[in-house]
Write a protein that holds these residues in place. Structure first.
Motif, PDB file in Angstrom:
ATOM      1  N   GLU A 176      51.946  30.761  31.796  1.00 26.89           N
ATOM      2  CA  GLU A 176      51.271  29.607  32.406  1.00 26.89           C
ATOM      3  C   GLU A 176      52.253  28.684  33.117  1.00 26.89           C
ATOM      4  OE1 GLU A 176      48.784  25.775  30.826  1.00 26.89           O
ATOM      5  OE2 GLU A 176      48.273  27.751  30.019  1.00 26.89           O
ATOM      6  N   GLY A 177      53.315  28.306  32.460  1.00 20.57           N
ATOM      7  CA  GLY A 177      54.351  27.500  33.088  1.00 20.57           C
ATOM      8  C   GLY A 177      53.898  26.111  33.499  1.00 20.57           C
ATOM      9  N   ARG A 208      60.903  30.456  20.594  1.00 20.69           N
ATOM     10  CA  ARG A 208      60.012  29.300  20.707  1.00 20.69           C
ATOM     11  C   ARG A 208      60.614  28.092  19.984  1.00 20.69           C
ATOM     12  NH1 ARG A 208      56.013  33.718  20.728  1.00 20.69           N
ATOM     13  NH2 ARG A 208      54.588  33.338  22.505  1.00 20.69           N
ATOM     14  N   ALA A 209      61.178  28.328  18.814  1.00 19.49           N
ATOM     15  CA  ALA A 209      61.786  27.226  18.059  1.00 19.49           C
ATOM     16  C   ALA A 209      62.977  26.638  18.794  1.00 19.49           C
ATOM     17  CB  ALA A 209      62.199  27.709  16.669  1.00 19.49           C
ATOM     18  N   ALA A 210      63.657  27.453  19.615  1.00 18.77           N
ATOM     19  CA  ALA A 210      64.821  26.990  20.368  1.00 18.77           C
ATOM     20  C   ALA A 210      64.435  26.321  21.681  1.00 18.77           C
ATOM     21  CB  ALA A 210      65.758  28.164  20.646  1.00 18.77           C
ATOM     22  N   GLY A 211      63.138  26.205  21.954  1.00 12.75           N
ATOM     23  CA  GLY A 211      62.683  25.549  23.166  1.00 12.75           C
ATOM     24  C   GLY A 211      62.774  26.399  24.409  1.00 12.75           C
ATOM     25  N   LEU A 212      62.773  27.721  24.248  1.00 14.99           N
ATOM     26  CA  LEU A 212      62.898  28.603  25.400  1.00 14.99           C
ATOM     27  C   LEU A 212      61.551  28.854  26.062  1.00 14.99           C
ATOM     28  CD1 LEU A 212      65.403  31.295  24.066  1.00 14.99           C
ATOM     29  CD2 LEU A 212      65.892  29.165  25.290  1.00 14.99           C
ATOM     30  N   ASP A 213      61.596  29.068  27.358  1.00 17.41           N
ATOM     31  CA  ASP A 213      60.414  29.419  28.138  1.00 17.41           C
ATOM     32  C   ASP A 213      60.366  30.904  28.464  1.00 17.41           C
ATOM     33  OD1 ASP A 213      59.406  26.617  28.701  1.00 17.41           O
ATOM     34  OD2 ASP A 213      61.401  26.483  29.622  1.00 17.41           O
ATOM     35  N   PHE A 214      61.527  31.560  28.483  1.00 20.35           N
ATOM     36  CA  PHE A 214      61.555  32.989  28.785  1.00 20.35           C
ATOM     37  C   PHE A 214      62.730  33.636  28.054  1.00 20.35           C
ATOM     38  CE2 PHE A 214      64.262  31.103  32.023  1.00 20.35           C
ATOM     39  CZ  PHE A 214      65.311  31.997  32.171  1.00 20.35           C
ATOM     40  N   GLU A 232      54.105  39.614  21.533  1.00 16.31           N
ATOM     41  CA  GLU A 232      54.868  38.388  21.298  1.00 16.31           C
ATOM     42  C   GLU A 232      54.831  37.429  22.494  1.00 16.31           C
ATOM     43  OE1 GLU A 232      55.421  38.569  18.310  1.00 16.31           O
ATOM     44  OE2 GLU A 232      55.253  40.750  18.187  1.00 16.31           O
ATOM     45  N   ALA A 233      54.366  37.904  23.645  1.00 18.78           N
ATOM     46  CA  ALA A 233      54.298  37.055  24.836  1.00 18.78           C
ATOM     47  C   ALA A 233      53.118  36.104  24.729  1.00 18.78           C
ATOM     48  CB  ALA A 233      54.180  37.924  26.081  1.00 18.78           C
ATOM     49  N   GLY A 234      53.144  35.052  25.519  1.00 22.41           N
ATOM     50  CA  GLY A 234      52.045  34.088  25.536  1.00 22.41           C
ATOM     51  C   GLY A 234      52.215  33.141  26.698  1.00 22.41           C
ATOM     52  N   ASP A 235      51.278  32.227  26.843  1.00 21.81           N
ATOM     53  CA  ASP A 235      51.372  31.256  27.927  1.00 21.81           C
ATOM     54  C   ASP A 235      52.618  30.396  27.823  1.00 21.81           C
ATOM     55  OD1 ASP A 235      49.108  32.096  29.204  1.00 21.81           O
ATOM     56  OD2 ASP A 235      47.787  30.626  28.266  1.00 21.81           O
ATOM     57  N   ASP A 236      53.172  30.292  26.608  1.00 19.89           N
ATOM     58  CA  ASP A 236      54.361  29.456  26.413  1.00 19.89           C
ATOM     59  C   ASP A 236      55.661  30.250  26.422  1.00 19.89           C
ATOM     60  OD1 ASP A 236      53.759  30.829  24.058  1.00 19.89           O
ATOM     61  OD2 ASP A 236      54.627  29.283  22.792  1.00 19.89           O
ATOM     62  N   GLU A 372      57.613  28.966  39.541  1.00 18.58           N
ATOM     63  CA  GLU A 372      56.606  29.191  38.501  1.00 18.58           C
ATOM     64  C   GLU A 372      57.248  30.034  37.410  1.00 18.58           C
ATOM     65  OE1 GLU A 372      53.365  31.323  40.259  1.00 18.58           O
ATOM     66  OE2 GLU A 372      54.676  32.698  41.341  1.00 18.58           O
ATOM     67  N   LEU A 373      56.537  30.161  36.300  1.00 22.50           N
ATOM     68  CA  LEU A 373      57.081  30.926  35.175  1.00 22.50           C
ATOM     69  C   LEU A 373      56.615  32.376  35.281  1.00 22.50           C
ATOM     70  CD1 LEU A 373      58.817  30.879  32.669  1.00 22.50           C
ATOM     71  CD2 LEU A 373      56.850  30.108  31.345  1.00 22.50           C
ATOM     72  N   THR A 374      57.253  33.095  36.201  1.00 28.39           N
ATOM     73  CA  THR A 374      56.967  34.508  36.403  1.00 28.39           C
ATOM     74  C   THR A 374      58.282  35.273  36.468  1.00 28.39           C
ATOM     75  OG1 THR A 374      57.035  34.380  38.822  1.00 28.39           O
ATOM     76  CG2 THR A 374      54.904  33.963  37.755  1.00 28.39           C
ATOM     77  N   ARG A 375      58.182  36.567  36.257  1.00 23.45           N
ATOM     78  CA  ARG A 375      59.371  37.418  36.354  1.00 23.45           C
ATOM     79  C   ARG A 375      60.070  37.228  37.694  1.00 23.45           C
ATOM     80  NH1 ARG A 375      58.561  43.922  37.083  1.00 23.45           N
ATOM     81  NH2 ARG A 375      60.666  44.490  37.738  1.00 23.45           N
TER      82      ARG A 375
END
Length: 500
Positions: A176-177, A208-214, A232-236, A372-375
């Motif tokens: 989602e980003g 996720r706990a480390a605040g990473l987006d990718f 394990e992937a998700g909008d976040d 955006e949050l894409t590959r």
């Protein structure tokens, strides 16, 4: 070259691919009788053995599963002398030719046994039918003690009805980003699909706990983890897949390749093969990123040059002296890029290379400005150098250069001003208590600030011209007493370039 109590020397063959030699031993044969058959072979590899030794296994029709276990001796050696280390993997009936058409898995030295069948396989290996033909167990004698390396391999075939091979499902290429924003990522991680000890689920939770987006999956010499990341992937959290191509002359991240892409590693710099596989990585949509180029582990030092690279991993895990050397080497490449007309520059990255506890996922991390949050967008940001490296999500930077008429540029960009036009370089920092700011240029370090306050926040400005500095990059360094390296990094940026 090799003693083997099962075969006569005349049955061995030395095959040559490129400039690298590989030893092929005599075959292990089975009678195709009963529900299960086991064969055990033993041999000794001397010092100076080829990089790869192949043990052919004649697999008859009707096999449901192939299972391999191995062991080798570890004699005492004098201090400073290499001991024994023997890696292992598997190729199926399609062969061992360079390129990996027959590749079925690699565990290096992380496991003492593995299995492959249609419906399942040990992590590091690819499930699929066990078809009739000549398979090969691949041995990689990484180091061999003066006494030689005595090994034992046990191969077990189980007969019966084959299961169905699951259709792989891969993580999506989009999350989602937040639109155009700075996204935090860690592109060098290992799970139990190579020599890590964490599952993909555990790594994703730590990311996720480390605040990473990718993140990017980068197992040693295998693509087996790719279909295990989808859940394990998700909008976040965007999950890219790739490989750490682990050669005897250095390691390189294939970052964000098409799912299922396998990149071969069985060559050295002298073989002139790396360009072929760098092109393969790009054709598969990935980036070519040499990893820890000055690491001191056996086979880790980068010897392929940087002409085929898209970026370079300058900071790997906890900041150590080899990272300091990599940083200086990268800065020298930046200097060369502004001295030689038409020469491009190589962006820098930082990743954790986390394997197991207590390795911290996301320390360091690369923070990328992406549309955006894409590959594709994340890769575009890395390739363009629109990024900085921070030791954790606590550290945030904003780094710009501006001219007198409102011109401005950010990280990885060029401020197009005349040579004598005054330029203001500005760094906004948060999360870096008592750190010192340094502005580094093609002329060296030209500005060092007083330590930031204990709040970790501050703004530092410096004035220069394009005539005085062809580029400026920022470093945040801890107080000299902190960390394993005096003045270890807390963060650094890719450069802003100055001038027409």
């Amino acid at each position: 070259m090799c003693d083997d109590d099962r075969n006569r020397p005349g049955r061995r063959a030395l095959i040559v691919t490129g400039a690298a030699a590989a030893l092929t031993l005599g075959s292990v044969s089975f009678a195709a009788a009963g529900e299960r058959e086991t064969r055990t072979v033993r041999g000794t590899l001397p010092t100076g053995s080829p990089d790869f030794v192949y043990v052919p296994v004649e697999v008859p029709d009707g096999v449901r599963e192939i299972r391999v276990a191995y062991s080798y001796d570890r004699p005492s050696v004098p201090a400073g002398t290499a001991g024994n280390a023997l890696d292992i993997g598997l190729f199926d009936e399609r062969g061992t030719e360079l390129g990996g058409r027959g590749f079925r898995g690699w565990s290096g030295g992380a496991r003492t046994e593995f299995f492959v069948r249609a419906d399942d396989a040990t992590p590091g290996y690819l499930p699929g039918p066990v078809r009739e033909g000549t398979w090969h167990i691949a041995l990689g004698p990484y180091t061999v003690a003066p006494q030689g390396l005595a090994y034992e391999i046990t191969v077990t075939l189980t007969y019966g009805k084959r299961g169905a091979t699951p259709r792989p499902v891969y993580p999506p290429e989009r999350a989602e980003g937040r639109g155009r924003a700075w996204y935090r990522g860690d592109c060098h991680l290992h799970s139990w699909h190579s020599d890590g000890r964490r599952t993909p689920a555990e790594i994703a939770a730590l990311a996720r706990a480390a605040g990473l987006d990718f993140i990017n999956s980068s197992e040693h010499n295998t693509s087996s983890a790719h279909p295990h990341w989808a859940a394990e992937a998700g909008d976040d959290l965007l999950i890219l897949v790739g490989e750490e191509v682990t050669t005897r002359n250095g390691h390189v991240l294939a970052l964000g390749t098409d799912p299922g892409t396998f990149v071969d590693w069985r060559y050295r710099a002298r073989d002139n093969r790396f360009g072929r596989f760098a092109r393969q990585i790009r054709r598969a949509g990935g980036l070519v990123v040499p990893a820890h180029p000055h690491a001191t582990c056996v086979g880790c030092g980068w010897k392929f040059g940087f002409g085929d690279a898209d970026a370079v991993e300058v900071w790997n895990g906890p900041y150590t002296p080899d990272d300091e050397v990599a940083l200086a080497d990268w800065d020298a490449m930046l200097v060369a890029s502004v001295r030689e007309e038409g020469r491009g520059w190589l962006p820098a990255m930082g990743n954790s290379d986390a394997h197991r506890d207590p390795d911290a996922v996301g320390s360091p991390q690369t923070v990328v400005l992406a549309e955006e949050l894409t590959r594709e967008a994340i890769q575009d940001g890395i390739r363009a150098g629109r990024s900085y490296v921070a030791e954790s999500a606590r550290v945030s930077l904003a780094f710009t250069a501006s001219g007198g008429r409102g011109e401005h540029a950010g990280i990885g960009e060029r401020l197009r001003v005349d040579r004598e036009t005054p330029v203001t370089v500005r760094l906004e920092v948060s999360g870096a208590p008592r750190c010192t700011v340094r502005f580094v240029t093609d002329q060296g370090v030209l500005f060092t600030s007083a330590p930031l306050p204990v709040s970790g926040a501050g703004v530092v400005e410096w004035r220069t011209t394009a005539a005085y500095a062809a580029y400026v990059r920022a470093e945040l360094r801890h107080e000299a007493a902190a960390g394993p390296v005096p003045g270890a990094l807390a963060a650094f940026t890719n450069p802003v370039f100055l001038g027409r």
